[in-house]
Design a protein around this motif. Structure first.
Motif, PDB file in Angstrom:
ATOM      1  N   ALA A   1       2.939   7.241   6.895  1.00 24.25           N
ATOM      2  CA  ALA A   1       1.763   7.411   6.384  1.00 24.25           C
ATOM      3  C   ALA A   1       0.731   7.807   7.479  1.00 24.25           C
ATOM      4  O   ALA A   1       0.621   7.601   8.524  1.00 24.25           O
TER       5      ALA A   1
ATOM      6  N   GLN B   1       0.781  -1.311   0.075  1.00 25.92           N
ATOM      7  CA  GLN B   1       0.108   0.211   0.043  1.00 25.92           C
ATOM      8  C   GLN B   1       0.799   1.211   0.016  1.00 25.92           C
ATOM      9  O   GLN B   1       0.622   2.249  -0.652  1.00 25.92           O
ATOM     10  N   PHE B   2       1.909   1.322   0.835  1.00 27.98           N
ATOM     11  CA  PHE B   2       2.572   2.712   1.048  1.00 27.98           C
ATOM     12  C   PHE B   2       4.124   2.540   0.309  1.00 27.98           C
ATOM     13  O   PHE B   2       4.881   3.532   0.625  1.00 27.98           O
TER      14      PHE B   2
ATOM     15  N   ARG C   1      -5.429   6.796   6.366  1.00 23.25           N
ATOM     16  CA  ARG C   1      -4.951   5.944   5.671  1.00 23.25           C
ATOM     17  C   ARG C   1      -4.677   4.776   6.109  1.00 23.25           C
ATOM     18  O   ARG C   1      -4.693   3.572   5.638  1.00 23.25           O
TER      19      ARG C   1
ATOM     20  N   HIS D   1       7.194  11.719   2.590  1.00 18.94           N
ATOM     21  CA  HIS D   1       6.006  11.017   2.183  1.00 18.94           C
ATOM     22  C   HIS D   1       4.812  11.756   2.981  1.00 18.94           C
ATOM     23  O   HIS D   1       3.594  11.058   2.930  1.00 18.94           O
TER      24      HIS D   1
ATOM     25  N   GLY E   1       7.625   4.797   4.131  1.00 16.47           N
ATOM     26  CA  GLY E   1       6.316   5.216   3.523  1.00 16.47           C
ATOM     27  C   GLY E   1       5.201   4.699   4.531  1.00 16.47           C
ATOM     28  O   GLY E   1       4.122   5.509   4.822  1.00 16.47           O
ATOM     29  N   VAL E   2       5.252   3.478   5.018  1.00 11.95           N
ATOM     30  CA  VAL E   2       4.523   2.784   6.175  1.00 11.95           C
ATOM     31  C   VAL E   2       4.571   3.658   7.331  1.00 11.95           C
ATOM     32  O   VAL E   2       3.505   4.192   7.820  1.00 11.95           O
TER      33      VAL E   2
END
Length: 252
Positions: A91, A81-82, A95, A147, A87-88
């Motif tokens: 996030a 997803q990220f 989200r 991000h 990114g995770v």
């Protein structure tokens, strides 16, 4: 460590597969999960994070949030997803909540990691000369801004020796715009007795190419600052995996 209590994984609230509390405190963790976690922790302690792929590092983070089930599928889903570990962790909560299997416990663990990484990278640049810690400054910018889903405008304030004396988020905007007021920028610099500035903002699109509005706004701040004897050293635009320097590109 003085002032801190030691917590084991078992001391944390327990959550089941959907992160609802597990009421049977005596239920044993399946042996294959226990053995996998022990091996992964041992590898981390022996070799550090460097050789570990993102999904394994993410598993280590998820272990504390989800003590009794295999977290590898969730780690994979989050990366799908990220994009990557950063990114995770970076996030937005809104989200993360949409990913099946993510509840409050997981979000808390991820946000603690994010806060810690930002605080560590900030410590490497604050009260240090920018010239000698430029790479660390860029790392900090990417850690805190790359991000984000919306634009953020930050100000780095420097003294006469180009030591970073303050770092402040001045404004937050939408996916493609952030309001910036040159007068407020200069006012804050005077309050801090700063001699120079570095402007930073991110482009959520990932492309750090400046817009016409970025160029015009930068020139207005430069002109306003010069009137008060304050130097604008640079304006950095942070993309997903790269950045653009107004100074290097000839915009300043």
């Amino acid at each position: 460590m003085s002032g801190y209590s030691h917590f084991s994984e078992a001391a944390l609230p327990l959550f089941g597969g959907d992160e609802t509390p597990v009421t049977d405190m005596g239920s044993a963790q399946p042996s294959y999960i226990r053995d996998h976690r022990a091996r992964l922790r041992a590898r981390f302690m022996q070799g550090g994070a460097g050789p570990m792929p993102d999904y394994e590092l993410l598993e280590l983070v998820l272990f504390r949030a989800i003590p009794r089930r295999d977290v590898k599928p969730l780690a994979r889903a989050l990366l799908d997803q990220f994009g990557d570990f950063n990114g995770v962790v970076s996030a937005p909560t809104s989200r993360l909540e949409k990913v099946n299997g993510v509840g409050e416990a997981v979000i808390v663990e991820l946000k603690v990691i994010e806060a810690a990484s930002q605080r560590l990278s900030r410590a490497r640049v604050l009260q240090r000369q920018v010239i000698s810690s430029w790479d660390a400054l860029l790392d900090y910018c990417h850690t805190t801004m790359a991000h984000r889903d919306t634009e953020q405008f930050r100000l780095f304030f420097l003294d006469t020796k180009n030591t970073l004396i303050a770092d402040e988020a001045q404004a937050t905007g939408t996916v493609d715009h952030v309001p910036v007021y040159p007068r407020e920028v200069v006012k804050r610099a005077l309050e801090l007795n700063a001699s120079a500035l570095i402007l930073v903002h991110n482009h959520p699109s990932g492309d750090p190419t400046p817009s016409e509005a970025d160029i015009v706004m930068t020139q207005k701040i430069k002109n306003a600052a010069e009137v008060m004897g304050i130097t604008l050293h640079d304006h950095l635009i942070i993309g997903k995996s790269c950045e653009l320097s107004f100074r290097s590109e000839g915009y300043l």
